[in-house]
Design a protein around this motif. Structure first.
Motif, PDB file in Angstrom:
ATOM      1  N   LEU A 393       0.808  -1.214   0.000  1.00  0.00           N
ATOM      2  CA  LEU A 393       0.000   0.000   0.000  1.00  0.00           C
ATOM      3  C   LEU A 393       0.840   1.263   0.000  1.00  0.00           C
ATOM      4  N   SER A 394       2.062   1.164  -0.491  1.00  0.00           N
ATOM      5  CA  SER A 394       2.907   2.335  -0.722  1.00  0.00           C
ATOM      6  C   SER A 394       3.058   2.538  -2.226  1.00  0.00           C
ATOM      7  N   VAL A 395       3.553   3.708  -2.619  1.00  0.00           N
ATOM      8  CA  VAL A 395       3.752   4.011  -4.039  1.00  0.00           C
ATOM      9  C   VAL A 395       5.101   3.439  -4.469  1.00  0.00           C
ATOM     10  N   PRO A 396       5.149   2.588  -5.506  1.00  0.00           N
ATOM     11  CA  PRO A 396       6.424   2.027  -5.967  1.00  0.00           C
ATOM     12  C   PRO A 396       7.360   3.123  -6.466  1.00  0.00           C
ATOM     13  N   SER A 397       8.441   3.368  -5.741  1.00  0.00           N
ATOM     14  CA  SER A 397       9.312   4.513  -6.030  1.00  0.00           C
ATOM     15  C   SER A 397       9.998   4.402  -7.394  1.00  0.00           C
ATOM     16  N   THR A 398      10.415   3.202  -7.770  1.00  0.00           N
ATOM     17  CA  THR A 398      11.111   3.036  -9.045  1.00  0.00           C
ATOM     18  C   THR A 398      10.194   3.379 -10.221  1.00  0.00           C
ATOM     19  N   LEU A 399       8.978   2.872 -10.189  1.00  0.00           N
ATOM     20  CA  LEU A 399       8.021   3.142 -11.266  1.00  0.00           C
ATOM     21  C   LEU A 399       7.637   4.618 -11.276  1.00  0.00           C
ATOM     22  N   LYS A 400       7.471   5.214 -10.113  1.00  0.00           N
ATOM     23  CA  LYS A 400       7.135   6.629 -10.025  1.00  0.00           C
ATOM     24  C   LYS A 400       8.237   7.489 -10.648  1.00  0.00           C
ATOM     25  N   SER A 401       9.497   7.172 -10.324  1.00  0.00           N
ATOM     26  CA  SER A 401      10.621   7.931 -10.890  1.00  0.00           C
ATOM     27  C   SER A 401      10.691   7.774 -12.398  1.00  0.00           C
ATOM     28  N   SER A 402      10.416   6.559 -12.886  1.00  0.00           N
ATOM     29  CA  SER A 402      10.450   6.300 -14.320  1.00  0.00           C
ATOM     30  C   SER A 402       9.406   7.126 -15.058  1.00  0.00           C
ATOM     31  N   ILE A 403       8.210   7.223 -14.493  1.00  0.00           N
ATOM     32  CA  ILE A 403       7.150   8.000 -15.125  1.00  0.00           C
ATOM     33  C   ILE A 403       7.487   9.488 -15.091  1.00  0.00           C
ATOM     34  N   GLU A 404       7.993   9.960 -13.962  1.00  0.00           N
ATOM     35  CA  GLU A 404       8.360  11.373 -13.850  1.00  0.00           C
ATOM     36  C   GLU A 404       9.467  11.738 -14.837  1.00  0.00           C
ATOM     37  N   ASP A 405      10.455  10.856 -14.998  1.00  0.00           N
ATOM     38  CA  ASP A 405      11.533  11.100 -15.965  1.00  0.00           C
ATOM     39  C   ASP A 405      10.990  11.166 -17.380  1.00  0.00           C
ATOM     40  N   HIS A 406      10.017  10.306 -17.674  1.00  0.00           N
ATOM     41  CA  HIS A 406       9.428  10.300 -19.022  1.00  0.00           C
ATOM     42  C   HIS A 406       8.681  11.606 -19.290  1.00  0.00           C
ATOM     43  N   VAL A 407       7.962  12.095 -18.286  1.00  0.00           N
ATOM     44  CA  VAL A 407       7.244  13.363 -18.444  1.00  0.00           C
ATOM     45  C   VAL A 407       8.228  14.503 -18.678  1.00  0.00           C
ATOM     46  N   VAL A 408       9.325  14.535 -17.917  1.00  0.00           N
ATOM     47  CA  VAL A 408      10.339  15.574 -18.098  1.00  0.00           C
ATOM     48  C   VAL A 408      10.923  15.507 -19.503  1.00  0.00           C
ATOM     49  N   HIS A 409      11.185  14.299 -19.993  1.00  0.00           N
ATOM     50  CA  HIS A 409      11.737  14.126 -21.336  1.00  0.00           C
ATOM     51  C   HIS A 409      10.800  14.701 -22.398  1.00  0.00           C
ATOM     52  N   LEU A 410       9.510  14.470 -22.228  1.00  0.00           N
ATOM     53  CA  LEU A 410       8.552  14.972 -23.208  1.00  0.00           C
ATOM     54  C   LEU A 410       8.469  16.496 -23.204  1.00  0.00           C
ATOM     55  N   GLN A 411       8.838  17.112 -22.120  1.00  0.00           N
ATOM     56  CA  GLN A 411       8.748  18.567 -22.009  1.00  0.00           C
ATOM     57  C   GLN A 411      10.022  19.275 -22.468  1.00  0.00           C
ATOM     58  N   ARG A 412      11.076  18.525 -22.807  1.00  0.00           N
ATOM     59  CA  ARG A 412      12.339  19.140 -23.181  1.00  0.00           C
ATOM     60  C   ARG A 412      12.324  19.667 -24.608  1.00  0.00           C
ATOM     61  N   VAL A 413      13.154  20.720 -24.845  1.00  0.00           N
ATOM     62  CA  VAL A 413      13.472  21.148 -26.209  1.00  0.00           C
ATOM     63  C   VAL A 413      14.397  20.095 -26.794  1.00  0.00           C
ATOM     64  N   GLN A 414      14.161  19.672 -28.032  1.00  0.00           N
ATOM     65  CA  GLN A 414      14.941  18.617 -28.648  1.00  0.00           C
ATOM     66  C   GLN A 414      15.608  19.102 -29.931  1.00  0.00           C
ATOM     67  N   ILE A 415      16.647  18.384 -30.377  1.00  0.00           N
ATOM     68  CA  ILE A 415      17.314  18.636 -31.653  1.00  0.00           C
ATOM     69  C   ILE A 415      16.831  17.594 -32.647  1.00  0.00           C
ATOM     70  N   LYS A 416      16.461  18.045 -33.845  1.00  0.00           N
ATOM     71  CA  LYS A 416      15.950  17.121 -34.852  1.00  0.00           C
ATOM     72  C   LYS A 416      16.428  17.542 -36.227  1.00  0.00           C
ATOM     73  N   TYR A 417      16.806  16.567 -37.073  1.00  0.00           N
ATOM     74  CA  TYR A 417      17.181  16.830 -38.455  1.00  0.00           C
ATOM     75  C   TYR A 417      15.943  16.829 -39.327  1.00  0.00           C
ATOM     76  N   ALA A 418      15.923  17.683 -40.310  1.00  0.00           N
ATOM     77  CA  ALA A 418      14.778  17.768 -41.222  1.00  0.00           C
ATOM     78  C   ALA A 418      14.538  16.423 -41.884  1.00  0.00           C
ATOM     79  N   GLY A 419      13.300  15.970 -41.859  1.00  0.00           N
ATOM     80  CA  GLY A 419      12.951  14.702 -42.484  1.00  0.00           C
ATOM     81  C   GLY A 419      13.117  13.508 -41.574  1.00  0.00           C
ATOM     82  N   ALA A 420      13.719  13.681 -40.387  1.00  0.00           N
ATOM     83  CA  ALA A 420      13.915  12.548 -39.477  1.00  0.00           C
ATOM     84  C   ALA A 420      12.646  12.323 -38.683  1.00  0.00           C
TER      85      ALA A 420
END
Length: 488
Positions: A393-420
Motif C-alpha cells: 500500500l505504498s507508491v512504488p518509487s522506481t516506477l514513479k521515478s520512471s514515469i516522472e523522468d518520461h514526463v520531463v523528457h517529453l517537455q524538453r526542447v529537442q534537436i531534430k534533423y529535417a525529415g527525421a
C-alpha cells in the motif's frame, strides 16, 4: 489427477472452479449407503464430502492450509446450488447443504463451467504529445543552447553538415503538456507495467482499461500524508469519526486514549463488532467489482513474492482514492490487532489472525456475480495483504521515478534533423540564460574550430588526390578571419 498451480491470466476464477471440481470428483470416495431402509449406490455423506474437499483445498497450492472447514461447507453449498452435486433424490439449487449425514451424489451431466465470452474492450491508445513547431511569436534566434561535449560521431555529423552532405538541424518543441496529458501518461505506463508483471499479452480479458480513471492514479500517488495514507479532496467521503475512533482504539490497544474506555468485560469485542458491521454493509467491496479479475489474476503470482507485491502495488493505485484510503486504514488495523498480544481474544473459538481474514475478506474482495470461489480467493489475498501491507500500500518509487523522468523528457526542447522521424542520438540539451560574452565565445568555437579541424582533415588525407581535395575545399565557406596554409 494432480493439482497444479493456476497462474495469472484471463478467467482464472473459472479455471480454478473447474480444477477444484475435477479434483473433487476424482478424489471423493463413492460407495453404497443406506437411508431409511433403502440402499443407494455410488453416493457419499455430507460430512464425508466436507472432509475430502477440505483436505483437497488445504493441500492445493492455489488455496493453502488456511482454508477453514466453514469455508469448505460454504463452497459445497455453492456446488449444490450450481448442480455440481445433488441429493440422492436428484434435488439441487434450492436445497441447503449442511455438515451432517445427508446423502449426496454426482449428477451425470458435466458440472464444468464454460469460459465466459467477454466483449473485446479494445486497446486504448494513449496519445502522447507530438513534435511541434514553436507557437507564433516565439522566436528561436536568441535562445542560447548549452554546448555539448563532442565525440567523433558528432564531429562527423557537423562536418557533413558543413560540406552539404546532410541537412542542417533545428530546435523543435514538444506540445505543451497539460495536467490531463500527464495523468494519461501515468495511466498508460502503469497499465503497461501491470501487463508485463502479470505476463499477459493484453489486459483486455481481465480489465476494461477505459474504466480506469487516470486522475485517481495521480491523486493516489501524490496526495498522501506523512504516513503514506491518501488524503481526500472530498471530505464527505472520509470514514465517519466514530468508526475511525473505534479502529484506532483496537489498533492501539490499550494505549489509545481518545475514547473513555469502559471497564466492562467484552468491551473490545463490542468495538470489533461495530467495525465489522460498518464495513459489512458496504454495497461494493473496497477493491471494487470492476477490478475483481485483476486481483484474482495477481493471486497467481503469490509464489513469486516480489512480482506479486509489485502487481498489487500497481493494482491498488488504480482504485478510487476513498477506497484506497479505507483499505490502507483497515488492513493496517487488522495487522496490528493480529500482532497485539495485549488485546484480549476477540473470539473463543477462532484465533485472531483467522478471525481478521474471515471478518473482512468479503468487504475487501468479492465478485458482483457471486463468483463461486470468491470467498476462498479473498481470504488468500487478504492474508497476503496483512503480511505485506506496508509495502503493497505504498507508491512504488522506481516506477514513479520512471514515469516522472518520461514526463520531463517529453517537455524538453529537442534537436531534430529535417525529415527525421525520431529524436537524434545527441544527449538532450537544456536552454538557459548565459552571458553575452559566453554566447559569442560559443558561437565562435562552435563554427570556426570545427571548420579548422575539417580543413586539416581534408588536407592531411593521403588517400585522395589534390584535385579532389580542392573540390571538397570549395564546398566550405572559409571565414576571412581565419588563415589556413596547406602543403600539397
Amino acid at each position: 489427477m494432480e493439482p497444479r498451480l493456476v497462474g495469472p491470466g484471463p478467467y482464472r476464477a473459472t479455471r480454478l472452479w473447474n480444477e477444484i471440481i475435477e479434483l473433487f470428483r476424482s478424489g471423493m470416495p463413492l460407495r453404497k449407503h443406506r437411508c431409511r431402509f433403502k440402499s443407494y449406490e455410488r453416493c457419499f455423506k455430507a460430512s464425508e464430502a466436507v472432509d475430502c474437499l477440505h483436505e483437497l483445498l488445504g493441500s492445493n497450492q492455489n488455496f493453502g492450509p488456511e482454508v477453514t472447514r466453514n469455508q469448505t461447507v460454504k463452497l459445497l453449498k455453492k456446488f449444490l446450488k450450481n448442480h455440481v452435486i445433488e441429493d440422492i433424490k436428484g434435488r439441487w439449487g434450492k436445497e441447503d447443504f449442511e455438515d451432517d449425514g445427508h446423502l449426496y451424489r454426482f449428477p451425470p451431466s458435466s458440472p464444468l463451467r464454460p469460459y465466459p465470452k467477454k466483449p473485446s474492450c479494445g486497446k486504448e491508445v494513449i496519445k502522447f504529445p507530438d513534435w511541434n513547431e514553436p507557437k507564433a511569436g516565439a522566436s528561436q534566434e536568441h535562445i542560447p543552447v548549452k554546448s555539448v561535449t563532442m565525440n567523433s560521431e558528432m564531429w562527423y555529423k557537423r562536418h557533413s553538415i558543413a560540406i552539404g552532405e546532410v541537412p542542417t538541424c533545428k530546435l523543435v518543441f514538444r506540445r505543451e503538456l497539460t495536467q490531463a496529458n500527464i495523468e494519461e501518461i501515468w495511466k498508460s505506463m502503469m497499465l503497461s507495467r501491470l501487463q508485463k508483471v502479470l505476463g499477459l499479452d493484453s489486459l483486455d480479458e481481465v480489465l476494461d482499461t477505459k474504466l480506469v480513471n487516470s486522475k485517481h492514479i495521480v491523486q493516489n500517488a501524490y496526495n498522501v500524508n506523512k504516513q503514506g495514507i491518501v488524503t481526500l479532496e472530498d471530505k464527505s467521503k472520509e470514514l465517519p469519526h466514530w468508526i475511525l475512533s473505534a479502529m484506532k482504539c483496537l489498533a492501539n490497544w490499550p494505549s489509545y486514549s481518545d475514547l473513555k474506555q469502559p471497564t466492562y468485560s467484552g468491551f473490545e469485542r463490542d468495538v470489533f463488532k461495530t467495525i465489522v458491521d460498518y464495513f459489512g454493509q458496504m454495497k461494493e467491496p473496497l477493491l471494487t467489482f470492476h477490478f475483481f479479475d485483476v486481483f484474482v489474476s495477481v493471486l497467481g503470482l503469490l509464489q513469486k513474492h516480489s512480482k506479486a507485491v509489485e502487481a498489487l502495488q500497481i493494482s491498488c493505485l488504480l482504485l478510487p482514492p476513498e477506497n484506497r484510503k479505507r483499505l490502507q486504514l483497515l488492513v493496517r488495523m487488522m495487522a496490528r490487532i493480529s500482532f497485539n498480544k495485549d488485546l484480549p481474544p476477540l473470539s473463543e473459538s477462532v484465533r485472531t489472525r483467522t478471525l481478521m481474514v474471515q471478518a473482512f475478506s468479503r468487504c475487501i474482495l468479492c465478485s458482483k456475480d457471486e463468483m463461486d470461489l470468491d470467498e476462498l480467493l479473498a481470504a488468500k489475498l487478504v492474508a497476503f495483504l496483512m503480511d505485506n501491507y506496508q509495502e503493497i500500500l505504498s507508491v512504488p518509487s522506481t516506477l514513479k521515478s520512471s514515469i516522472e523522468d518520461h514526463v520531463v523528457h517529453l517537455q524538453r526542447v529537442q534537436i531534430k534533423y529535417a525529415g527525421a522521424d525520431a529524436d537524434t542520438t545527441f544527449p538532450p540539451s537544456f536552454c538557459h540564460q548565459i552571458s553575452t560574452d559566453e554566447f559569442e565565445y560559443q558561437r565562435a568555437t562552435g563554427s570556426q574550430e570545427p571548420l579548422a579541424a575539417l580543413l586539416e582533415e581534408i588536407a592531411m588525407n593521403k588517400e585522395i588526390s589534390v584535385k579532389d581535395k580542392k573540390k571538397q575545399l570549395k564546398k566550405v565557406n572559409i571565414s576571412s578571419s581565419v588563415v589556413f596554409s596547406f602543403n600539397f
